[in-house]
Each structure stands twice: as C-alpha cells, then as structure tokens.
Design a protein around this motif. Structure first.
Motif, PDB file in Angstrom:
ATOM      1  N   ALA A 277       0.695  -1.084   0.010  1.00 35.01           N
ATOM      2  CA  ALA A 277       0.023  -0.046   0.148  1.00 35.01           C
ATOM      3  C   ALA A 277       0.703   1.264   0.011  1.00 35.01           C
ATOM      4  N   ALA A 278       2.049   1.121   0.775  1.00 30.98           N
ATOM      5  CA  ALA A 278       2.805   2.272   0.920  1.00 30.98           C
ATOM      6  C   ALA A 278       3.661   2.496  -0.676  1.00 30.98           C
ATOM      7  N   VAL A 279       4.034   1.488  -1.231  1.00 31.49           N
ATOM      8  CA  VAL A 279       4.546   1.467  -2.536  1.00 31.49           C
ATOM      9  C   VAL A 279       3.721   1.974  -3.546  1.00 31.49           C
TER      10      VAL A 279
ATOM     11  N   ILE B 104       4.672   5.341  -6.500  1.00 32.68           N
ATOM     12  CA  ILE B 104       4.909   5.027  -7.820  1.00 32.68           C
ATOM     13  C   ILE B 104       4.421   6.280  -8.838  1.00 32.68           C
ATOM     14  N   GLY B 105       5.244   6.637  -9.687  1.00 32.03           N
ATOM     15  CA  GLY B 105       4.776   7.701 -10.638  1.00 32.03           C
ATOM     16  C   GLY B 105       6.095   8.577 -11.022  1.00 32.03           C
ATOM     17  N   GLU B 106       6.780   8.779 -10.281  1.00 32.23           N
ATOM     18  CA  GLU B 106       8.123   9.646 -10.868  1.00 32.23           C
ATOM     19  C   GLU B 106       9.286   8.739 -11.315  1.00 32.23           C
TER      20      GLU B 106
ATOM     21  N   LEU C 118      11.213   6.564  -6.500  1.00 29.48           N
ATOM     22  CA  LEU C 118      10.446   5.445  -5.778  1.00 29.48           C
ATOM     23  C   LEU C 118      11.416   4.903  -4.699  1.00 29.48           C
ATOM     24  N   THR C 119      12.681   4.737  -5.131  1.00 28.45           N
ATOM     25  CA  THR C 119      13.713   4.148  -4.100  1.00 28.45           C
ATOM     26  C   THR C 119      14.093   5.244  -3.047  1.00 28.45           C
ATOM     27  N   ALA C 120      14.378   6.449  -3.615  1.00 32.70           N
ATOM     28  CA  ALA C 120      14.614   7.706  -2.681  1.00 32.70           C
ATOM     29  C   ALA C 120      13.760   7.810  -1.613  1.00 32.70           C
ATOM     30  N   THR C 121      12.294   7.879  -1.941  1.00 30.88           N
ATOM     31  CA  THR C 121      11.278   7.959  -1.126  1.00 30.88           C
ATOM     32  C   THR C 121      11.402   6.910  -0.003  1.00 30.88           C
ATOM     33  N   ALA C 122      11.619   5.777  -0.431  1.00 29.77           N
ATOM     34  CA  ALA C 122      11.553   4.507   0.562  1.00 29.77           C
ATOM     35  C   ALA C 122      12.506   4.852   1.600  1.00 29.77           C
TER      36      ALA C 122
ATOM     37  N   VAL D 256      20.785   7.055  -2.221  1.00 29.84           N
ATOM     38  CA  VAL D 256      20.223   6.334  -3.298  1.00 29.84           C
ATOM     39  C   VAL D 256      21.071   5.948  -4.517  1.00 29.84           C
ATOM     40  N   ASP D 257      22.237   6.449  -4.613  1.00 33.82           N
ATOM     41  CA  ASP D 257      23.101   6.313  -5.669  1.00 33.82           C
ATOM     42  C   ASP D 257      23.758   4.914  -5.385  1.00 33.82           C
TER      43      ASP D 257
END
Length: 217
Positions: A42-44, A48-50, A55-59, A69-70
C-alpha cells in the motif's frame, strides 16, 4: 464519427497495467539486501509515478535509512528487472479498448517514467506490444514527466501538434505533463492516483474503464 485524436499516448503503470506487486517485491528485496525494514504494498502504491529512482529515494527517506540512493540503485535496478514479469496484470477493458482504437486507425504510443529497458519486455509478456508504434521511458530523453518534453517528442515523431493528441494517464504527473505540453488529457479513476483529485485535471474524460474513451467520438 471518427475518433478525434489521431495519436493517443498512454501512461503504462497504473493506466494499462497494475505492476505494483512486482515493484514492491523488487524494492523489498533491495531493502533486505541493505538490512533495512520492509515496506508494505500500500505504501509503494503511493510512491509510484516519478520513476524507479524517485521511488527508491522515497523509501529510503521514509525509513530514515541513512544511505544514499546512488549506492542502492544498482541493486534496485537488478531486482526490478528480475521481478518485472512475476505478477503484472492488465486492467479490465484495456485490451478491448486498444483493439477498438487500433481498428479505427488511431496511432498509439507509450509515455512512462519506467526505465525504457523494462517497457518492451513487459508489453511483450502481456501481449500488448503490437498496439504501440513507439515507447518513451523515463530515461529515454533528457527530461521525464511531468516535463512536457516526452509528450512533445512523441507528437513530433508522428507529425501531430500536441492539441491533436490525447494523453491518457492516472496521476498528477501525467496531468502536469499534458498541461505543460498543451495536450488534451483523459484520466482513469483507478491506478495510482496518490490522492490526486482528477476533477482538478481539466480532463476531456475521466473513465473507470478505457473502453469509455470511445465515447469521445
């Protein structure tokens, strides 16, 4: 009456295909490799969308991971590719709508923020590739949605002014790209809206099923 838009440009994830379970699986495999907590689907869906990097950076930000993130992206991209075809689902009505539009001579293209290397394998796996004359991914051009550039690029590829094309999407990102490009927009009410009020999108149509697009004739 013929369909009024000779070129229809579709978003992919959340518009044609529900791929959230595979994206969540890839993200959680990556987080596990970095000894970070798991996140629920549900969080993922809300992230999603950018594009996969965002997505990974947000997580990582939500988990206060303290890792760049790199550093994580090579593992995430590898896992994304491995999980890509596990459980993607074509939304109801999509195949029928694409066939109807194709039958009317409408040219169709994909504009997604998914990395371009994953687009064709997904479309082939789902039996959708034959409907589309071009695909642009999040890493195809210098800018991605919500920039106007990908939509302008596709319109130009087929010799159409943006105002004669139709963008079909499910998110604020798609709405912003269409607005920036001066391109008419249709929104689906399912997908990854992330709280976006589609009534504010000034769309020519808001549909629960892509077959409803044919009512624009």
């Amino acid at each position: 009456m013929p369909f009024p838009y000779p070129l229809v440009i579709f978003d992919l994830d959340g518009t044609l295909v529900d791929s959230v379970s595979d994206i969540a699986e890839a993200l959680n495999l990556t987080l596990q490799q970095w000894r970070l907590p798991q996140v629920d689907e549900a969080a993922v869906r809300q992230w999603i969308g950018e594009g996969v990097r965002a997505l990974t950076a947000t997580a990582l930000r939500e988990l206060r991971a303290g890792v760049a993130v790199d550093e994580v992206m090579p593992d995430m991209m590898r896992n994304y590719g491995q999980c890509l075809l596990h459980h993607p689902q074509v939304y109801p009505g999509v195949r029928e709508a694409l066939a109807l539009l194709q039958g009317e001579g409408v040219t169709m293209a994909i504009c997604t923020n998914k990395p371009i290397g994953f687009v064709e394998p997904l479309l082939e796996h789902l039996g959708l590739a034959g409907y589309f004359s071009a695909e642009v991914g999040g890493d195809s051009l210098a800018e991605r949605k919500p920039s106007a550039l990908p939509l302008q690029y596709l319109a130009g590829m087929f010799g159409q002014p943006p105002q004669r094309c139709l963008m079909v999407g499910d998110s604020a990102t798609d709405a912003a790209a269409a607005q920036a490009a001066g391109m008419p927009l249709a929104m689906v009410r399912y997908g990854y809206l992330r709280g976006f009020d589609i009534e504010r999108a000034h769309a020519v149509a808001a549909v629960d099923d892509l077959r409803e697009l044919l009512a624009l004739r």
